[in-house]
Design a protein around this motif. Structure first.
Motif, short mmCIF file in Angstrom:
data_model
loop_
_atom_site.label_atom_id
_atom_site.label_comp_id
_atom_site.label_asym_id
_atom_site.label_seq_id
_atom_site.Cartn_x
_atom_site.Cartn_y
_atom_site.Cartn_z
N GLU A 209 -9.13 4.06 3.29
CA GLU A 209 -7.86 4.76 3.60
C GLU A 209 -7.69 5.98 2.69
O GLU A 209 -7.22 7.03 3.11
CB GLU A 209 -6.70 3.79 3.40
N THR B 131 0.87 -1.19 0.00
CA THR B 131 0.00 0.00 0.00
C THR B 131 0.91 1.23 0.00
O THR B 131 2.13 1.10 -0.04
CB THR B 131 -0.91 0.05 1.26
N ASN C 94 -4.98 2.94 9.88
CA ASN C 94 -5.30 1.58 10.29
C ASN C 94 -5.49 1.58 11.81
O ASN C 94 -5.15 2.56 12.49
CB ASN C 94 -4.14 0.65 9.91
#
Ligand code: BGC
Length: 523
Positions: free
Chosen positions: A297, A177, A239
């Motif tokens: 996100e 990511t 997260n």
């Protein structure tokens, strides 16, 4: 229909056309309390699916094999490594017991080339950096002052990407990511890759533990505030990790009563079935290096907020309500509008917005901007920033809700207000029909009471790290405001959002300590 009251009260005269177009943007980016409550329900649902199914989930709910939380008495010196963005940090953490510690660190830049290079090259770079740190900082001498039980130099590795752990010192990368895409890593064991690079480069260090940054943050915060329940990151990425009762984790078995779970909440609702994504989010996602992944996100974290804002500004230019319909070649480039510009613009409280004008001129080559232009740019930053904070609070509220309903917070009584829905009645785009009940953590129906909360007994600590939480103006207050909307008026007496600075470094050291102790005990 949204009222014009959502538009700022004190601004220069905006034309009817400007107000009309902005009204549409307000509608796209506003999240009402009922909408967020409904998302919280979906989030908890997806958490429970993740806890019971191995494959193909929105929320990976990764068991971390970390089964205990520090109480501040831990002692010893450990190396810690923190890789999760453009910097690699190598740290020496000396835990002194009594909630005290000392830390030394050195940062190394991870170049754009390394972020895409073969993973072997990345790991060699890490091994060489560790070696340089040990030599230049005279680490061996420092360790002698606060020795740990182990004879070798033990290292905890905070690796801030989704990893399916199989042990506290083993785990396979699920996906990259945040702009990384090194070939050879997905599906491989990250600890093994690093240990091989250390051995190849003759660096005498043993990788004792692998943790996600959220897990590190939870552990680090717990060292100062024992009993921390959530660790969260709101930075380049986002997260959360939390403490779950192991009997709720159906994807593995463990003798321990609780275990930290890495939620990987960046991937919440990956099908976009519930998230109210805008055309601006979709454009960003499509043009990112990992389309269709971590959509949540991309609505929240520092890597993306500036680009969402840029997409909105270009739309307003095309609608001829901003900068007289003219962009600049600079503003037309992807990623050029950085989230730190949004922070500076939101920080700008001057009446004439001159600091905002300077950013537009110097950073984006927008030479001509009127007072109304600057106000509109600031207004867009606020809409994007507020939405990010409210979605962040939604995820936090959902994790608390899981803890109160079936998890590690169950045995306490929390006067939190949890709305109970019949899911069929929820319309995420309109006003859901909600039957709002107040319940307490033990389900006895006495929640939302006015009784005095004993702060020592009842505090739910949330340790948070990351540039957005730490530096984006009003982010924390906006989150708190939203938590009140979602969990009731008393929530901030009970839930403490605290900065866990250097959570990744300290947490990795604590994980190395926990793992080394466990290994010694089993010998
Ligand atoms: C990663 C997580 C990480 C988060 C914050 C996300 O992109 O998938 O593993 O915890 O960023 O750094």
């Amino acid at each position: 229909m949204l009222s014009t009251s959502l538009l700022p009260k004190h601004h220069s005269k905006w034309s009817d056309r400007q107000r009309e177009v902005l009204q549409g943007i307000v509608k796209d980016f506003s999240l009402s309390t009922p909408q967020l409550e409904a998302l919280t329900v979906q989030f908890v649902d997806q958490m429970r699916v993740g806890l019971s199914e191995q494959q193909s989930k929105d929320l990976a709910m990764i068991p971390t094999f970390v089964t205990g939380r520090p109480d501040g008495k831990e002692r010893g010196s450990f190396l810690a490594l923190d890789l999760g963005g453009t910097n690699l940090r190598v740290c020496l953490i000396s835990l002194k017991g009594d909630h005290k510690l000392e830390s030394h660190h050195k940062a190394f830049k991870v170049s754009d080339h390394l972020q895409q290079a073969d993973v072997k090259e990345l790991m060699d770079f890490i091994a060489v950096s560790i070696n340089e740190f040990i030599t230049s900082e005279h680490i061996n001498a420092k360790i002698c002052e606060h020795p740990s039980d182990s004879e070798s130099l033990e290292l905890g590795f905070t690796f801030s990407f989704p990893v399916a752990q199989t042990a506290v010192d083993a785990g396979k990368l699920l996906r990259w990511t945040k702009g990384f895409s090194c070939p050879g890593a997905v599906g491989a064991d990250i600890v093994q890759l690093l240990q091989e690079a250390l051995d190849r480069n003759k660096v005498n260090v043993h990788v004792a533990a692998l943790v996600n940054d959220t897990v590190g943050t939870l552990l680090a915060h717990s060292y100062i505030n024992p009993g921390t329940y959530i660790g969260a990151i709101f930075g380049t990425g986002t997260n959360g990790a939390y403490v779950e009762k192991t009997h709720n984790i159906k994807t593995m078995t463990s003798d321990a009563s609780e275990m930290i779970i890495n939620i990987e909440w960046g991937n919440f609702d990956k099908e976009k079935a519930f998230l109210p994504v805008t055309i601006f989010d979709n454009k960003l996602d499509r043009e990112s290096i990992n389309p269709g992944v971590h959509v949540f996100e991309k609505m929240i974290s520092g890597m993306y907020l500036g680009e969402i804002t840029r997409n909105v500004l270009l739309h307003l230019i095309d609608q001829r309500v901003l900068f007289e319909g003219t962009s600049s070649p600079k503003l037309n480039q992807h990623w050029v509008f950085e989230t730190k510009f949004m922070s500076a613009i939101e920080e700008d409280d001057s009446a004439s917005l001159i600091p905002t004008a300077q950013i537009l001129e110097q950073e984006l080559d927008i030479k001509i901007n009127t007072q109304a232009d600057r106000e509109i740019v600031k207004f867009v930053c606020q809409l994007v920033g507020i939405r990010a904070a409210r979605l962040s609070a939604m995820a936090t509220a959902a994790v608390i809700r899981q803890g109160v309903e079936v998890g590690a917070l169950r045995e306490y009584e929390y006067p939190l207000q949890l709305s109970i829905y019949d899911k069929g009645d929820v319309d995420l785009n309109g006003q859901p029909k909600i039957e709002s009940l107040s319940i307490s953590g033990n389900g006895n129906g006495n929640g939302n009471s006015n009784r005095v909360v004993d702060p020592n007994k009842q505090t739910i600590h949330v340790g948070i790290d990351g540039s957005v939480f730490e530096h984006y103006p009003h982010f924390k207050e906006r989150m708190e405001q939203c938590l009140v909307e979602l969990l009731g008026p008393h929530v901030m007496d009970i839930v403490k959002l605290g900065i866990a600075r250097d959570g990744s470094g300290v947490g990795a050291a604590l994980a190395a300590l926990i793992a080394t102790k466990a290994a010694n005990d089993s010998r």
